[in-house]
Design a protein around this motif. Sequence first.
Motif, PDB file in Angstrom:
ATOM      1  N   THR A   1       6.998  14.558  11.750  1.00 53.70           N
ATOM      2  CA  THR A   1       6.762  14.142  10.364  1.00 53.70           C
ATOM      3  C   THR A   1       5.338  13.614  10.214  1.00 53.70           C
ATOM      4  OG1 THR A   1       9.077  13.483  10.174  1.00 53.70           O
ATOM      5  CG2 THR A   1       7.599  12.774   8.428  1.00 53.70           C
ATOM      6  N   PHE A   2       4.654  14.090   9.158  1.00 53.90           N
ATOM      7  CA  PHE A   2       3.332  13.591   8.778  1.00 53.90           C
ATOM      8  C   PHE A   2       3.458  12.848   7.451  1.00 53.90           C
ATOM      9  CE2 PHE A   2       1.068  17.538  10.772  1.00 53.90           C
ATOM     10  CZ  PHE A   2       1.332  17.066  12.046  1.00 53.90           C
ATOM     11  N   LEU A   3       2.716  11.751   7.317  1.00 49.81           N
ATOM     12  CA  LEU A   3       2.587  11.047   6.038  1.00 49.81           C
ATOM     13  C   LEU A   3       1.203  11.316   5.479  1.00 49.81           C
ATOM     14  CD1 LEU A   3       3.635   8.871   3.950  1.00 49.81           C
ATOM     15  CD2 LEU A   3       2.403   7.198   5.340  1.00 49.81           C
ATOM     16  N   VAL A   4       1.121  11.657   4.190  1.00 52.90           N
ATOM     17  CA  VAL A   4      -0.163  11.767   3.500  1.00 52.90           C
ATOM     18  C   VAL A   4      -0.228  10.623   2.482  1.00 52.90           C
ATOM     19  CG1 VAL A   4      -0.681  14.199   3.868  1.00 52.90           C
ATOM     20  CG2 VAL A   4       0.892  13.579   2.046  1.00 52.90           C
ATOM     21  N   ALA A   5      -1.254   9.766   2.623  1.00 50.98           N
ATOM     22  CA  ALA A   5      -1.334   8.569   1.782  1.00 50.98           C
ATOM     23  C   ALA A   5      -2.779   8.109   1.693  1.00 50.98           C
ATOM     24  CB  ALA A   5      -0.466   7.451   2.359  1.00 50.98           C
ATOM     25  N   ASP A   6      -3.321   8.036   0.484  1.00 56.39           N
ATOM     26  CA  ASP A   6      -4.686   7.527   0.348  1.00 56.39           C
ATOM     27  C   ASP A   6      -4.692   6.006   0.460  1.00 56.39           C
ATOM     28  OD1 ASP A   6      -4.843   6.183  -2.448  1.00 56.39           O
ATOM     29  OD2 ASP A   6      -3.902   8.106  -2.897  1.00 56.39           O
ATOM     30  N   HIS A   7      -5.879   5.432   0.563  1.00 56.59           N
ATOM     31  CA  HIS A   7      -6.028   4.006   0.863  1.00 56.59           C
ATOM     32  C   HIS A   7      -5.394   3.096  -0.180  1.00 56.59           C
ATOM     33  CE1 HIS A   7      -9.375   4.714  -1.941  1.00 56.59           C
ATOM     34  NE2 HIS A   7      -9.260   3.436  -2.242  1.00 56.59           N
ATOM     35  N   SER A   8      -5.258   3.571  -1.427  1.00 56.29           N
ATOM     36  CA  SER A   8      -4.709   2.710  -2.481  1.00 56.29           C
ATOM     37  C   SER A   8      -3.262   2.325  -2.209  1.00 56.29           C
ATOM     38  CB  SER A   8      -4.811   3.403  -3.845  1.00 56.29           C
ATOM     39  OG  SER A   8      -3.923   4.512  -3.928  1.00 56.29           O
ATOM     40  N   LYS A   9      -2.545   3.097  -1.387  1.00 57.15           N
ATOM     41  CA  LYS A   9      -1.142   2.781  -1.112  1.00 57.15           C
ATOM     42  C   LYS A   9      -1.004   1.439  -0.392  1.00 57.15           C
ATOM     43  CE  LYS A   9       0.076   6.543  -3.061  1.00 57.15           C
ATOM     44  NZ  LYS A   9       0.816   7.642  -2.479  1.00 57.15           N
ATOM     45  N   LEU A  10      -2.066   1.009   0.319  1.00 58.30           N
ATOM     46  CA  LEU A  10      -2.039  -0.286   1.003  1.00 58.30           C
ATOM     47  C   LEU A  10      -2.272  -1.448   0.047  1.00 58.30           C
ATOM     48  CD1 LEU A  10      -3.875   0.740   4.256  1.00 58.30           C
ATOM     49  CD2 LEU A  10      -1.707  -0.489   4.192  1.00 58.30           C
ATOM     50  N   SER A  11      -2.686  -1.144  -1.178  1.00 66.51           N
ATOM     51  CA  SER A  11      -2.903  -2.192  -2.179  1.00 66.51           C
ATOM     52  C   SER A  11      -1.747  -2.302  -3.159  1.00 66.51           C
ATOM     53  CB  SER A  11      -4.198  -1.899  -2.963  1.00 66.51           C
ATOM     54  OG  SER A  11      -5.311  -1.856  -2.115  1.00 66.51           O
ATOM     55  N   ARG A  12      -0.708  -1.499  -2.944  1.00 65.56           N
ATOM     56  CA  ARG A  12       0.419  -1.481  -3.857  1.00 65.56           C
ATOM     57  C   ARG A  12       1.679  -1.961  -3.154  1.00 65.56           C
ATOM     58  NH1 ARG A  12       1.395   3.998  -6.443  1.00 65.56           N
ATOM     59  NH2 ARG A  12       2.294   2.702  -8.086  1.00 65.56           N
ATOM     60  N   SER A  13       2.685  -2.258  -3.940  1.00 64.47           N
ATOM     61  CA  SER A  13       3.982  -2.641  -3.389  1.00 64.47           C
ATOM     62  C   SER A  13       5.078  -1.929  -4.160  1.00 64.47           C
ATOM     63  CB  SER A  13       4.189  -4.157  -3.485  1.00 64.47           C
ATOM     64  OG  SER A  13       5.404  -4.532  -2.861  1.00 64.47           O
ATOM     65  N   ALA A  14       6.207  -1.719  -3.502  1.00 64.61           N
ATOM     66  CA  ALA A  14       7.385  -1.115  -4.127  1.00 64.61           C
ATOM     67  C   ALA A  14       8.607  -1.739  -3.459  1.00 64.61           C
ATOM     68  CB  ALA A  14       7.363   0.403  -3.955  1.00 64.61           C
ATOM     69  N   PRO A  15       9.757  -1.744  -4.127  1.00 64.75           N
ATOM     70  CA  PRO A  15      10.884  -2.549  -3.644  1.00 64.75           C
ATOM     71  C   PRO A  15      11.767  -1.915  -2.581  1.00 64.75           C
ATOM     72  CG  PRO A  15      11.408  -1.593  -5.771  1.00 64.75           C
ATOM     73  CD  PRO A  15       9.983  -1.230  -5.482  1.00 64.75           C
ATOM     74  N   ALA A  16      11.732  -0.593  -2.410  1.00 66.12           N
ATOM     75  CA  ALA A  16      12.716   0.066  -1.537  1.00 66.12           C
ATOM     76  C   ALA A  16      12.032   0.633  -0.290  1.00 66.12           C
ATOM     77  CB  ALA A  16      13.429   1.186  -2.287  1.00 66.12           C
TER      78      ALA A  16
END
Length: 252
Positions: free
Chosen positions: A202-217
């Motif tokens: 499994t690969f994750l694709v995620a730009d840097h902004s994902k580290l500045s956000r939060s989500a509950p699940a």
Amino acid sequence: MSQSFRQPEILEIARRDGKVTVEGLAGHFGVTLQTIRRDLTDLAEAGRLERVHGGAILPSGVANIGYEERRALHHDAKTAIARACAAEVPEKISLFLNIGTSTEAVARELLGHRDLLVVTNNMNVANILAANTDCDVIVTGGNLRRADGGLVGTLAAETIRQFKFDLAVIGCSALDRDGDLLDFDIQEVGVSQTILRQSRRTFLVADHSKLSRSAPARIGSLSQLDAIFTDRALPGDLARACEAWQTRVMLP
């Protein structure tokens, strides 16, 4: 520049970079630190930003931002990430691509790949890869989420359980500093967890902004993945954790 003109631009900078600083904005607009602090306070009181020491970030919450807005955010970074990820995707394999603007970018970079079997719960990915005649595309069933073309729910998960994928490429809504992958939709989280179980890699694709956000699940952890493709180096503690987990960090 008046407050009414500054604040929309402040929000655009926050969406682009994930956060804003008082000093940076004061220099950008040529106004005092106190003026920027008032702007950030107004935006925070309106629920548009969340104040942190020295600046502000996009607000944590239980609802994601609009899909078209996400598609426009960090477009160049997503393209570079997608190109790097696609370069690591072999031909002649079975592949899963899930919901998200980053996985759509990966799909566009796979238009030249041959002999792929792609399963997806993303209608947009299916439409993109329909242009690749050397790619067989299977779309899961599920409840259609009209906002982004995603298929979620029990039927989507049941379809995925019929396969064992050579590789899955997934996205997430947020990435916690401890390496947890987070999302907003509980139904989508269940589908993503099924994808992890049914994939050899499994690969994750995620730009840097994902580290500045939060989500509950919580979907899972970077420790479960083979690689993360992102556009900036991870924070030190997380980078060291990925090294211990043998999760590769791939930069364009």
